[in-house]
Motif scaffolding. Structure first.
Motif, PDB file in Angstrom:
ATOM      1  N   ALA A 109       0.839  -1.189   0.000  1.00 51.16           N
ATOM      2  CA  ALA A 109       0.000   0.000   0.000  1.00 51.16           C
ATOM      3  C   ALA A 109       0.877   1.244   0.000  1.00 51.16           C
ATOM      4  CB  ALA A 109      -0.926  -0.001   1.203  1.00 51.16           C
ATOM      5  N   SER A 110       2.043   1.157   0.662  1.00 49.41           N
ATOM      6  CA  SER A 110       2.929   2.316   0.745  1.00 49.41           C
ATOM      7  C   SER A 110       4.342   1.894   1.121  1.00 49.41           C
ATOM      8  CB  SER A 110       2.391   3.296   1.794  1.00 49.41           C
ATOM      9  OG  SER A 110       3.185   4.445   1.846  1.00 49.41           O
ATOM     10  N   VAL A 111       5.311   2.226   0.250  1.00 49.69           N
ATOM     11  CA  VAL A 111       6.733   1.977   0.493  1.00 49.69           C
ATOM     12  C   VAL A 111       7.508   3.090  -0.197  1.00 49.69           C
ATOM     13  CG1 VAL A 111       8.698   0.504  -0.151  1.00 49.69           C
ATOM     14  CG2 VAL A 111       6.649  -0.527   0.756  1.00 49.69           C
ATOM     15  N   MET A 112       8.606   3.522   0.415  1.00 50.13           N
ATOM     16  CA  MET A 112       9.488   4.503  -0.213  1.00 50.13           C
ATOM     17  C   MET A 112      10.815   3.830  -0.531  1.00 50.13           C
ATOM     18  SD  MET A 112       8.654   7.937   1.983  1.00 50.13           S
ATOM     19  CE  MET A 112       9.785   8.912   1.022  1.00 50.13           C
ATOM     20  N   GLY A 113      10.995   3.396  -1.772  1.00 52.46           N
ATOM     21  CA  GLY A 113      12.238   2.774  -2.214  1.00 52.46           C
ATOM     22  C   GLY A 113      12.344   1.322  -1.808  1.00 52.46           C
ATOM     23  N   GLY A 114      12.748   0.507  -2.749  1.00 56.15           N
ATOM     24  CA  GLY A 114      12.926  -0.895  -2.424  1.00 56.15           C
ATOM     25  C   GLY A 114      13.024  -1.760  -3.652  1.00 56.15           C
ATOM     26  N   LYS A 115      13.144  -3.072  -3.392  1.00 54.70           N
ATOM     27  CA  LYS A 115      13.322  -4.022  -4.484  1.00 54.70           C
ATOM     28  C   LYS A 115      12.717  -5.363  -4.098  1.00 54.70           C
ATOM     29  CE  LYS A 115      16.938  -5.970  -7.416  1.00 54.70           C
ATOM     30  NZ  LYS A 115      18.391  -5.974  -7.694  1.00 54.70           N
ATOM     31  N   ILE A 116      12.011  -5.952  -5.063  1.00 59.37           N
ATOM     32  CA  ILE A 116      11.496  -7.315  -4.921  1.00 59.37           C
ATOM     33  C   ILE A 116      12.148  -8.131  -6.024  1.00 59.37           C
ATOM     34  CG2 ILE A 116       9.458  -8.790  -5.025  1.00 59.37           C
ATOM     35  CD1 ILE A 116       7.810  -6.396  -4.099  1.00 59.37           C
ATOM     36  N   ALA A 117      12.913  -9.166  -5.660  1.00 56.79           N
ATOM     37  CA  ALA A 117      13.642  -9.924  -6.667  1.00 56.79           C
ATOM     38  C   ALA A 117      13.886 -11.362  -6.222  1.00 56.79           C
ATOM     39  CB  ALA A 117      14.990  -9.262  -6.956  1.00 56.79           C
ATOM     40  N   ASN A 118      13.982 -12.248  -7.201  1.00 53.35           N
ATOM     41  CA  ASN A 118      14.402 -13.638  -6.995  1.00 53.35           C
ATOM     42  C   ASN A 118      13.531 -14.417  -6.018  1.00 53.35           C
ATOM     43  OD1 ASN A 118      16.581 -13.115  -8.731  1.00 53.35           O
ATOM     44  ND2 ASN A 118      17.789 -12.347  -7.015  1.00 53.35           N
ATOM     45  N   ASN A 119      12.228 -14.168  -6.020  1.00 56.26           N
ATOM     46  CA  ASN A 119      11.294 -14.911  -5.191  1.00 56.26           C
ATOM     47  C   ASN A 119      10.623 -15.987  -6.032  1.00 56.26           C
ATOM     48  OD1 ASN A 119      11.177 -13.256  -2.571  1.00 56.26           O
ATOM     49  ND2 ASN A 119      10.934 -11.713  -4.166  1.00 56.26           N
ATOM     50  N   MET A 120      10.106 -17.013  -5.358  1.00 55.76           N
ATOM     51  CA  MET A 120       9.341 -18.056  -6.035  1.00 55.76           C
ATOM     52  C   MET A 120       7.885 -17.919  -5.561  1.00 55.76           C
ATOM     53  SD  MET A 120       7.680 -21.165  -6.178  1.00 55.76           S
ATOM     54  CE  MET A 120       7.910 -21.941  -4.622  1.00 55.76           C
ATOM     55  N   PHE A 121       7.006 -17.652  -6.518  1.00 54.02           N
ATOM     56  CA  PHE A 121       5.591 -17.489  -6.206  1.00 54.02           C
ATOM     57  C   PHE A 121       4.859 -18.740  -6.658  1.00 54.02           C
ATOM     58  CE2 PHE A 121       7.306 -13.215  -6.715  1.00 54.02           C
ATOM     59  CZ  PHE A 121       6.913 -12.635  -5.526  1.00 54.02           C
ATOM     60  N   GLY A 122       4.287 -19.482  -5.695  1.00 51.28           N
ATOM     61  CA  GLY A 122       3.626 -20.745  -5.994  1.00 51.28           C
ATOM     62  C   GLY A 122       2.231 -20.558  -6.560  1.00 51.28           C
TER      63      GLY A 122
END
Length: 126
Positions: A109-122
């Protein structure tokens, strides 16, 4: 005010049954340098991780399955009181495994800066 810095939560197993639609595995509402890693969330919590107002938040190498609402929620409001805390900043979500029973894997809903990477979504097999 009331925040804790340099928190590490590692190598735990969170398990149990849902007691309400607002049950939490980890509820994190502020501070600096929080690292959540190498945990197993195999419970039916509504939210396995709920966070707001954390500066430098890392969530990595966790196994998350069985949440009934969302595995990870990042917002700028307190979970219980609903009061404004502010967004988490500098968030890293990587190398996690999200199980097929998770209705929503990551809700931001709210984040200032970041990264989502290399996850496995089932996903559930048909």
């Amino acid at each position: 005010e009331g925040f804790t810095n340099a928190i590490t939560i590692a190598g735990n197993i969170f398990t149990g049954a849902v007691s309400s639609s607002s049950s939490y595995g980890i509820l994190d509402e502020g501070g600096t340098s929080h690292h959540i890693y190498d945990n197993t969330f195999n419970a039916s919590f509504a939210y396995q991780f709920y966070g707001s107002g954390v500066l430098s938040l890392t969530i990595d190498n966790n196994e998350m399955e069985g949440s009934t609402a969302a595995a990870i929620v990042l917002t700028d409001y307190a979970a219980i009181s609903g009061g404004h805390i502010g967004p988490s900043q500098s968030v890293s979500i990587h190398n996690n495994s999200f199980g097929p029973s998770t209705s929503t894997n990551v809700f931001i809903a709210s984040v200032m800066g970041g990264k989502i990477a290399n996850n496995m979504f089932g996903s559930t097999a048909a």
